[in-house]
Design an enzyme around this catalytic site. Sequence first.
Site, mmCIF file in Angstrom:
data_model
loop_
_atom_site.group_PDB
_atom_site.id
_atom_site.type_symbol
_atom_site.label_atom_id
_atom_site.label_comp_id
_atom_site.label_asym_id
_atom_site.label_seq_id
_atom_site.Cartn_x
_atom_site.Cartn_y
_atom_site.Cartn_z
ATOM 1 N N GLU A 40 5.723 4.566 0.800
ATOM 2 C CA GLU A 40 5.229 3.234 0.650
ATOM 3 C C GLU A 40 4.937 2.404 2.015
ATOM 4 O OE1 GLU A 40 6.469 2.365 -3.745
ATOM 5 O OE2 GLU A 40 7.795 1.556 -2.121
ATOM 6 N N GLY A 45 0.980 -1.360 -0.045
ATOM 7 C CA GLY A 45 0.058 0.168 -0.119
ATOM 8 C C GLY A 45 0.729 1.197 0.082
ATOM 9 N N LYS A 57 6.444 0.961 7.355
ATOM 10 C CA LYS A 57 6.099 2.265 6.759
ATOM 11 C C LYS A 57 7.408 3.019 6.552
ATOM 12 C CE LYS A 57 1.657 3.155 9.179
ATOM 13 N NZ LYS A 57 1.040 4.032 10.365
ATOM 14 N N ASP A 108 -9.301 10.254 16.165
ATOM 15 C CA ASP A 108 -9.651 9.843 14.878
ATOM 16 C C ASP A 108 -9.883 8.431 14.921
ATOM 17 O OD1 ASP A 108 -9.916 9.778 12.216
ATOM 18 O OD2 ASP A 108 -7.993 9.499 11.832
#
Length: 958
Positions: free
Chosen positions: A605, A599, A624, A717
Amino acid sequence: LNLFILVIYFFFISSAEVLMNTKTETSDLKWTVFSHARPQWEEVSGLDEENNSVRINQICQTDSSSSHWLRSGYIQRRGASQVYVELRFTMMECSSRSTHHRSCKETFNLYYYEADSNEATATNPPWMENPYIKVDTVAADFLLRKDGEKKLNVKTLRLGPLNKRGFYLAFQAQGACMALLSVRVFFKKCPPLVSALSSFPETIPRTLVQEAQGVCVEHAAQQGPRPRPPKLFCGEDGQWVGQPTTSCACVPGFEPAEGYTRCTACPVGQFKSGVEGQCRGCPGFSQATNRGASVCECRPGYLRAESDTPDTPCTRTPSAPRSIIPKVNFTTVTLDWNEPLDSGSRNDLSYAVRCSLCRSPKETCLPCGDGVSYRPAKDGLLGHRVEVWGLLPHTTYTFTIQALNGVSQLSEKEPASESVNITTSHDVPPLVSVIRKSDSTESSLTLHWSVPTQPHYTILQYELRYCEKEQRSEDQCHSIQSNRNQAVLTDLRRASQYEVQVRARTQAGYGSFSPPIIFRTLPDGRDSGSEFLVPGIFIAVGMLLLVTFAQENKTDLQVKEARVKVYIDPFTYEDPNEAVREFAKEIDVSFVKIEEVIGAGEFGEVCRGRLKIPGKKENYVAIKTLKGGYTDKQRRDFLSEASIMGQFQHPNIIHLEGIITASCPVMILTEYMENGALDSFLRLNDSQFTPIQLVGMLRGIASGMKYLAEMSYVHRDLAARNILINSNLVCKVSDFGLSRFLQENSSDPTYTSSLGGKIPIRWTAPEAIAFRKFTSASDVWSYGIVMWEVMSFGERPYWDMSNQDVINAIEQDYRLPPPPDCPTHLHQLMLDCWQKDRSARPRFAELVSALDKLIRNPASLKIVAQEGAGPSYPLLDQRAPLALPPCASVGDWLRAIKMERYEDSFLQAGFNSVDQLAQITTQDLLHMGVTLAGHQRKILSSIQTMTFQNKSTATVTF
């Protein structure tokens, strides 16, 4: 259809149509190349794995400072919406290259550009990502090494949806040494299919799942009150998926054959009356002389009643009743008889009584008038006895008993019967009248009546007959005899009405019964108020104990929270790198092996890899990466999430393995969660989990949030997209970087500006939206939205409403309704989380406790909340709930909820106006081809909301 057909799933080999294949080209490809510097893409001849001559494009860069582009010729899509690109290529390992550079890449990028004609030039479209559309960053599975095995890579990628007539492919290399051996472009289509008595044409999938409409095979027709054409779904991979939605069935006289692919006529001697089942032999005394019979005709002398089904044997009328025995009692006659010798092979035998009055042998007999009464009835008698009274004294009567059955009315012959003549007597006992009640209790009545005046005869006895009202029949009435003009009725029902009749007996026999009089027994007189006194005391005491226990638990919880470790904000450090060093462990890059790009994150990336620290077990990790060219602020923000995660140790919080900052690229390593984000996982597995499994997921999320609240950390969040789930269905809270969105502009439509910051409106509490008051209580509001996402299997909260519409609706006290099949207790927990007063919302510890109780008592999850019922739409100020945009037609409504693909299906099913939508059921949607559970929920929820607002006297207009 046959149940066997309904449960079969069809998976067929797909067919593919090739749009381009460079392996079959015999001349130069002459694709367009572009580069600011050497080397450029170069077309050469070579051999493929089967030693066939092919045209190859290759490039070997020394660094990644410039991009090198290669663009194919124009490819027409031929009506395909989704196409596939199969790439065969080789890639040189960076460490094996003589000019190895740190910026060496072992990947390349694939793009495409749509056009209605072959309009591309050497300079147009511009050689940059926009206007090209990126498909993917392609990584090699096998790398070429010095003296190593030469393996080629094969990758298949999907493009689409395509809208224009054709497209170009573009390949971008940035530091790679590779050879593009062949490119094959193709699309998949579902082949013609005959199944379930339905024929479907060859179908090209234009969406993820393309609906195909079929027709019934010959001698088959659509069935049901609202017939619909057969439907089947063609997957994007060119395979028929699921089962046909069809109402096709073989017409009467024909049966399915050859695996339900055709209908054949019933042979001679067999029939099929309906659309279901197979042909069968004719029932008794019937015959079928031609093929394709839907009913067998009765043989001569036999009949079928109108109520008989075609598979019922044919029958005859019955023979006459036998041996009528009359008993005359003055002007009352009782007739008994025996049943016929032949019932006609039916079990619906009944009898009718015909009475004729014959005043003299010379006169014609006339039908008896209305003054004659029959008990139990004159027609439709099922027993073998009838009592007739109200006859004239000293008169001759003829009584005829007819035997009837279900085919008697169809017969041209008169019903078979037996007759008897009788003559009534002169002497008639007197009629009893004026019955009175002397006393009554709950179970008895004491009655008396006047002695009738009878100058010629002495009354020898009375017979009293009594029946409970509304239940008057021979087997439910009772009789007692009395020598006096009074009687006591016992063993009666409390507070019930009884009909009572009395008749007198003289030496001439019994007379007629008096007209019925109604009497009532007494009701229960006990005082029932005391029955509830003791239970009420126990309930009150129990409630008091529960309140006391809850207060004690709350106090214990507050004491416990005072002892928990407190979260430290890394941005409070003068040097943010110090927070990273304190809370995140540095890992040697040699311990990490990147396997696959899975992803893209905000900073670079996201990959899957393996972490093998000496002395420890190797395990998968998510990686990550921070892409090159970053600023100091971007590096600091990127690593701040690691310094946050590093402070948390809980089974429901994503675990930080460590960071890599000593080499490029900078990386954050976390535990690898196989099933990815919770929202997309639930959508992928729609309706595949039981309520207890979903509650288990929610319990894990609540436990993780309880831990964060105890550490005084506010997530800000919390949403299903930020919950990760592993292969054991364990949910873990992740994504601790919302502070970035509150400080910077973001292009993510999920987040909307409010007072200068970015906020996920659909998940955020009202006080946080209006005043940026983020607390654990606002996280509880967000948790309620997560509960709704989980129970709706990843549905988008508030559907397609705009963020401003959501803000307005919440302000007007609108709350999300329960998702389909949502347990009532869970929706009530959601409503508790959405209290406007944040102090009234439950704490995460209380939510964990409530979910634990539901898990320990699974039966409570069977109580399902009903949409539109209960507090789903709390109207605290008596205002109306949220109104949808006004829709003049079904098409407008479907477009408003983004379901316009089903417009033709709704119209074909007869739903032509918005008013008709309130009657739609899930079964209707299935017949119309709406087979995806998420689409069903969205449509039904929209109908429910629209119906609710139509009933309201006021609406809110956007």
